[in-house]
Design a protein around this motif. Structure first.
Motif, PDB file in Angstrom:
ATOM      1  N   ILE A 183     -19.580  15.619   9.749  1.00 44.83           N
ATOM      2  CA  ILE A 183     -18.214  15.106   9.463  1.00 44.83           C
ATOM      3  C   ILE A 183     -17.892  13.926  10.139  1.00 44.83           C
ATOM      4  N   GLU A 184     -16.985  13.046   9.659  1.00 48.30           N
ATOM      5  CA  GLU A 184     -16.380  11.842  10.435  1.00 48.30           C
ATOM      6  C   GLU A 184     -15.203  12.073  10.780  1.00 48.30           C
ATOM      7  N   LEU A 185     -14.638  11.722  12.158  1.00 46.94           N
ATOM      8  CA  LEU A 185     -13.420  11.923  12.562  1.00 46.94           C
ATOM      9  C   LEU A 185     -12.940  10.652  12.633  1.00 46.94           C
ATOM     10  N   SER A 186     -11.652  10.451  12.100  1.00 46.84           N
ATOM     11  CA  SER A 186     -10.824   9.150  12.065  1.00 46.84           C
ATOM     12  C   SER A 186      -9.606   9.209  12.842  1.00 46.84           C
ATOM     13  N   VAL A 187      -8.810   8.258  13.088  1.00 39.04           N
ATOM     14  CA  VAL A 187      -7.596   8.248  13.848  1.00 39.04           C
ATOM     15  C   VAL A 187      -6.508   7.735  13.145  1.00 39.04           C
ATOM     16  N   THR A 188      -5.335   8.058  13.511  1.00 33.80           N
ATOM     17  CA  THR A 188      -4.074   7.680  13.229  1.00 33.80           C
ATOM     18  C   THR A 188      -3.503   7.174  14.496  1.00 33.80           C
ATOM     19  N   PRO A 189      -2.481   5.915  14.232  1.00 31.69           N
ATOM     20  CA  PRO A 189      -1.736   5.204  15.363  1.00 31.69           C
ATOM     21  C   PRO A 189      -1.079   6.256  16.272  1.00 31.69           C
ATOM     22  N   TYR A 190      -0.861   6.305  17.196  1.00 36.46           N
ATOM     23  CA  TYR A 190      -0.637   7.144  18.416  1.00 36.46           C
ATOM     24  C   TYR A 190       0.551   8.235  18.035  1.00 36.46           C
ATOM     25  N   ALA A 191       1.490   7.864  17.674  1.00 34.27           N
ATOM     26  CA  ALA A 191       2.630   8.847  17.360  1.00 34.27           C
ATOM     27  C   ALA A 191       3.129   8.876  15.998  1.00 34.27           C
ATOM     28  N   HIS A 192       2.359   8.361  15.055  1.00 35.83           N
ATOM     29  CA  HIS A 192       2.234   8.286  13.577  1.00 35.83           C
ATOM     30  C   HIS A 192       3.520   7.566  13.079  1.00 35.83           C
ATOM     31  N   PRO A 193       3.528   5.999  13.463  1.00 36.67           N
ATOM     32  CA  PRO A 193       4.570   5.517  13.019  1.00 36.67           C
ATOM     33  C   PRO A 193       4.144   4.684  11.532  1.00 36.67           C
ATOM     34  N   ILE A 194       5.309   4.199  10.705  1.00 37.96           N
ATOM     35  CA  ILE A 194       5.057   3.400   9.639  1.00 37.96           C
ATOM     36  C   ILE A 194       4.749   2.108   9.876  1.00 37.96           C
ATOM     37  N   MET A 195       3.645   1.613  10.291  1.00 41.94           N
ATOM     38  CA  MET A 195       3.218   0.418  10.862  1.00 41.94           C
ATOM     39  C   MET A 195       3.738  -0.812  10.230  1.00 41.94           C
ATOM     40  N   PRO A 196       3.689  -0.946   8.562  1.00 38.78           N
ATOM     41  CA  PRO A 196       4.303  -2.050   8.071  1.00 38.78           C
ATOM     42  C   PRO A 196       5.878  -2.257   8.461  1.00 38.78           C
ATOM     43  N   LEU A 197       6.594  -1.044   8.774  1.00 37.65           N
ATOM     44  CA  LEU A 197       8.137  -1.281   8.686  1.00 37.65           C
ATOM     45  C   LEU A 197       8.185  -2.006  10.052  1.00 37.65           C
ATOM     46  N   LEU A 198       7.559  -1.451  11.251  1.00 33.44           N
ATOM     47  CA  LEU A 198       7.472  -2.030  12.501  1.00 33.44           C
ATOM     48  C   LEU A 198       7.160  -3.256  12.358  1.00 33.44           C
ATOM     49  N   LEU A 199       6.234  -3.897  11.691  1.00 38.82           N
ATOM     50  CA  LEU A 199       5.869  -5.163  11.586  1.00 38.82           C
ATOM     51  C   LEU A 199       6.850  -6.014  10.947  1.00 38.82           C
ATOM     52  N   ASP A 200       7.333  -5.459   9.808  1.00 36.38           N
ATOM     53  CA  ASP A 200       8.387  -6.258   9.180  1.00 36.38           C
ATOM     54  C   ASP A 200       9.017  -5.219   8.074  1.00 36.38           C
ATOM     55  N   VAL A 201      10.331  -4.751   8.484  1.00 35.60           N
ATOM     56  CA  VAL A 201      10.943  -3.804   7.746  1.00 35.60           C
ATOM     57  C   VAL A 201      11.083  -4.175   6.442  1.00 35.60           C
ATOM     58  N   PHE A 202      11.404  -5.356   6.056  1.00 37.59           N
ATOM     59  CA  PHE A 202      11.721  -6.072   4.893  1.00 37.59           C
ATOM     60  C   PHE A 202      10.541  -5.870   3.941  1.00 37.59           C
ATOM     61  N   SER A 203       9.384  -5.667   4.626  1.00 39.97           N
ATOM     62  CA  SER A 203       8.095  -5.464   3.538  1.00 39.97           C
ATOM     63  C   SER A 203       8.429  -4.265   2.495  1.00 39.97           C
ATOM     64  N   ALA A 204       9.469  -3.533   2.821  1.00 34.85           N
ATOM     65  CA  ALA A 204       9.539  -2.419   1.690  1.00 34.85           C
ATOM     66  C   ALA A 204       9.965  -2.991   0.395  1.00 34.85           C
ATOM     67  N   ARG A 205      10.639  -4.261   0.372  1.00 29.80           N
ATOM     68  CA  ARG A 205      11.085  -4.937  -0.654  1.00 29.80           C
ATOM     69  C   ARG A 205       9.781  -5.343  -1.784  1.00 29.80           C
ATOM     70  N   GLU A 206       8.572  -5.060  -1.084  1.00 36.67           N
ATOM     71  CA  GLU A 206       7.596  -5.701  -2.092  1.00 36.67           C
ATOM     72  C   GLU A 206       7.348  -4.703  -3.151  1.00 36.67           C
ATOM     73  N   ALA A 207       7.431  -3.193  -2.861  1.00 32.10           N
ATOM     74  CA  ALA A 207       7.309  -2.362  -3.890  1.00 32.10           C
ATOM     75  C   ALA A 207       8.754  -1.757  -4.381  1.00 32.10           C
ATOM     76  N   ILE A 208       9.929  -2.088  -3.932  1.00 35.27           N
ATOM     77  CA  ILE A 208      11.191  -1.654  -4.406  1.00 35.27           C
ATOM     78  C   ILE A 208      12.176  -3.013  -4.084  1.00 35.27           C
ATOM     79  N   PRO A 209      12.196  -3.998  -4.825  1.00 32.21           N
ATOM     80  CA  PRO A 209      12.741  -5.345  -4.645  1.00 32.21           C
ATOM     81  C   PRO A 209      14.466  -5.004  -4.233  1.00 32.21           C
ATOM     82  N   ASN A 210      14.872  -4.105  -4.686  1.00 35.41           N
ATOM     83  CA  ASN A 210      16.276  -3.690  -4.569  1.00 35.41           C
ATOM     84  C   ASN A 210      16.789  -2.729  -3.205  1.00 35.41           C
ATOM     85  N   VAL A 211      15.844  -2.409  -2.448  1.00 38.36           N
ATOM     86  CA  VAL A 211      15.806  -1.232  -1.487  1.00 38.36           C
ATOM     87  C   VAL A 211      17.216  -1.750  -0.598  1.00 38.36           C
TER      88      VAL A 211
END
Length: 576
Positions: free
Chosen positions: A231-259
């Motif tokens: 098997i291969e074991l892989s990792v997730t960031p420590y406490a399971h954050p939504i990294m794109p939203l921490l980096l730029d919360v408005f990146s949510a607009r890329e998939a839903i422009p009117n969020v």
């Protein structure tokens, strides 16, 4: 002879931080319950088919909690040190409801109202199991549960229950949550199940010993399979954050422009927080498995261009997301006739991006539990064979089946025993299909990815975590706490800074907003909403600041009845 189509099964094992440092107790028992059932069963199935391959992704908060439970049980068995999970402690407590009284062990509370409330809490917890697959399967457990349901209608009658009834119900709850492989292989468990009732103090302790052995074996068993190359074991960031939203919360607009971003501003110093989660996540992985991970399942498959490029700093060679993200990215790039079933790579990036086949993965997660195991596996393999036959035309090379590794199986007969054993055997020995891992697919020719639309594996958007009024309120509270963190952190000692940074990370986890929203069930929303407020409150205490008064007040409730109780989502919304 044509090259085999590569198939990757990736199981994501994840639990958020359930421990409340202020009360010094676990607030929910799901880490150890899934440990003795799903994490144990999954590794046993892999051990039984040595030529099977899989990727198993462990969230660091899960690894830490599993280790903590092992240490707690060992300390109790050696020295009688109290266990800090009320439900687990009840297995050996005298009386069983003692841990639910919120008082030190040994103290006696003779208030009938308080005792009734504690017993009701314990009884209610012992009914939190799949009715069809876990309760009704065992006749003694079903009979006990029927009595419990009748007594819940009239709380005063609970005082007339004798202690043996409560003990038997508690024992059966844990026996039902054991993995199917455990029930079939452990002679001690077979004896307990056959006895059925009237469990003694010695048998209660024996079951706790079994639970300790099972939890203690989880990480070493997966590590052994990794070292064997199975098997291969892989990792997730420590406490399971939504990294794109921490980096730029408005990146949510890329998939839903009117969020809806009402009340939300950008997260302060989000890039440094993402780096913190990745650094600590990899550090925790190394501590438990003795090596660095090659791949990362970003929390909830949440990706953006900025997120993927940041992974290069940590020598991550692959990430994965969902069909929706792939579809949105292909649409934006105006690329037609591309195959979902192959690795992609952004321009000037060293990170391979794999994309989950939502249709096939969701069959496992939501549909096959209703099928006979042989029919379900045959149906899945038929789809894979069709993809393999079309591969010379489509360019398909790798099919990614990615899903929750713990929550689906209680909806299957015998915890998915027949499905998983059949699946591994048939895929491992198939003439046209190669069961493999993502790292073994890094040499496969990659397709260019001109752009990557930010989103998650759930619908290809971030709608599960932002845009709803309750989710946005949670972000408001987190952002306010982060501003306080930034203001006072330099004034604290190094030890205090470390503790506050770790607690902030827990508050940044994705699980809280997952559960906020009316479409979720009331009980789950209540549990996670309360725990989120407890975590934020503790953060303020660590910062030496008074917690805001609003943290004493509930801000979210649920009224829905989603599939699988809301613990899993489909990759695509119904009708899409």
């Amino acid at each position: 002879m044509p090259e085999k189509l590569k198939v990757v099964l990736c199981w994501h094992m994840h639990q958020p931080a359930y421990y409340d440092w202020h009360s010094e107790q676990y607030q929910l028992p799901w880490t150890y319950l899934h440990g003795i059932k799903d994490y144990v069963d999954m590794v046993a199935h892999l051990e039984a088919v040595p030529n099977a391959r899989a990727v198993v992704n462990f969230a660091p908060t899960l690894l830490e909690q599993l280790d903590d439970y092992v240490q707690q049980i060992q300390a109790f068995l050696r020295e009688g040190t109290p266990i800090r999970d009320p439900l687990l402690a009840a297995l050996t407590s005298q009386p069983a409801h003692q841990p639910f009284l919120n008082q030190p062990a040994g103290e006696t509370n003779k208030d009938a109202t308080v005792i009734t409330a504690a017993r009701l809490k314990l009884i209610d917890q012992c009914l939190r199991a799949n009715q069809e697959r876990l309760i009704k399967r065992f006749k003694p457990y079903q009979a006990l549960a029927e009595v419990a349901n009748s007594f819940k209608q009239n709380a005063k009658l609970v005082t007339y229950l004798d202690e043996q009834y409560v003990i038997d119900l508690l024992m059966w709850y844990h026996l039902a949550w054991l993995g199917e492989t455990v029930r079939r292989q452990d002679s001690r468990v077979k004896v307990l199940i056959e006895k059925g009732r009237g469990f003694s103090e010695l048998e209660r302790r024996q079951l706790l010993e079994i639970i300790g052995e099972l939890l203690g074996g989880i990480i070493p068993r997966y590590k052994t399979l990794m070292e064997k190359g199975q098997i291969e074991l892989s990792v997730t960031p420590y406490a399971h954050p939504i990294m794109p939203l921490l980096l730029d919360v408005f990146s949510a607009r890329e998939a839903i422009p009117n969020v809806n971003f009402a009340g939300i501003s950008c997260y302060p110093d989000g890039k440094e927080r993402v780096r913190w989660h990745m650094h600590e996540g990899i550090k925790t992985f190394e501590q438990h498995f003795g090596c660095k991970p090659t791949g990362c399942w970003p929390s909830e498959g949440s990706v953006s261009e900025a997120t993927v490029r940041l992974m290069e700093e940590f020598n991550i060679k692959w990430v994965a997301s969902g069909t929706g993200v792939w579809h949105n990215s292909m649409k934006k790039a105006k690329l037609d006739h591309q195959s979902l079933h192959r690795p992609y790579r952004l321009y000037k990036s060293s990170v391979n991006c794999f994309f989950r086949d939502d249709n096939l993965s969701d069959l496992i997660g939501f549909e096959f539990a209703k099928w006979h195991a042989d029919d379900a596996v045959a149906h899945l393999i038929h789809h894979l064979e069709n993809i393999a036959r079309a591969a010379p035309t489509t360019g398909a090379t790798v099919v990614s089946l990615i899903l929750d590794g713990e929550n689906a199986w209680e909806y299957y007969p015998e915890n998915g025993y027949y499905f998983l054993s059949t699946l591994y055997r048939q895929l491992a020995n198939h003439p046209q299909l190669e069961l493999t891992t993502f790292s073994r697919c890094l040499e496969v020719a990659v397709a260019p990815l001109p752009t990557l639309v930010a989103g998650s594996w759930v619908y290809g958007t971030f709608s599960t975590w932002i845009g709803d009024k309750d989710k946005n309120r949670a972000w408001e509270m987190l952002i306010e706490a982060k501003h306080v963190f930034n203001r006072v952190i330099a004034q604290l000692s190094p030890e205090q800074q470390t503790a506050a940074g770790r607690q902030l990370a827990i508050c940044e986890g994705s699980d809280w907003c997952w559960w906020f929203g009316d479409y979720n069930p009331a009980t789950a929303v209540r549990d996670f909403e309360r725990l989120y407020r407890l975590h934020l409150t503790h953060l303020y205490r660590l910062l030496g600041e008074p917690p805001p008064a609003y943290l004493n007040l509930s801000f979210a409730s649920g009224h829905g009845d989603p599939a699988t109780g809301g613990v899993m989502r489909r990759g695509q919304e119904s009708g899409t």
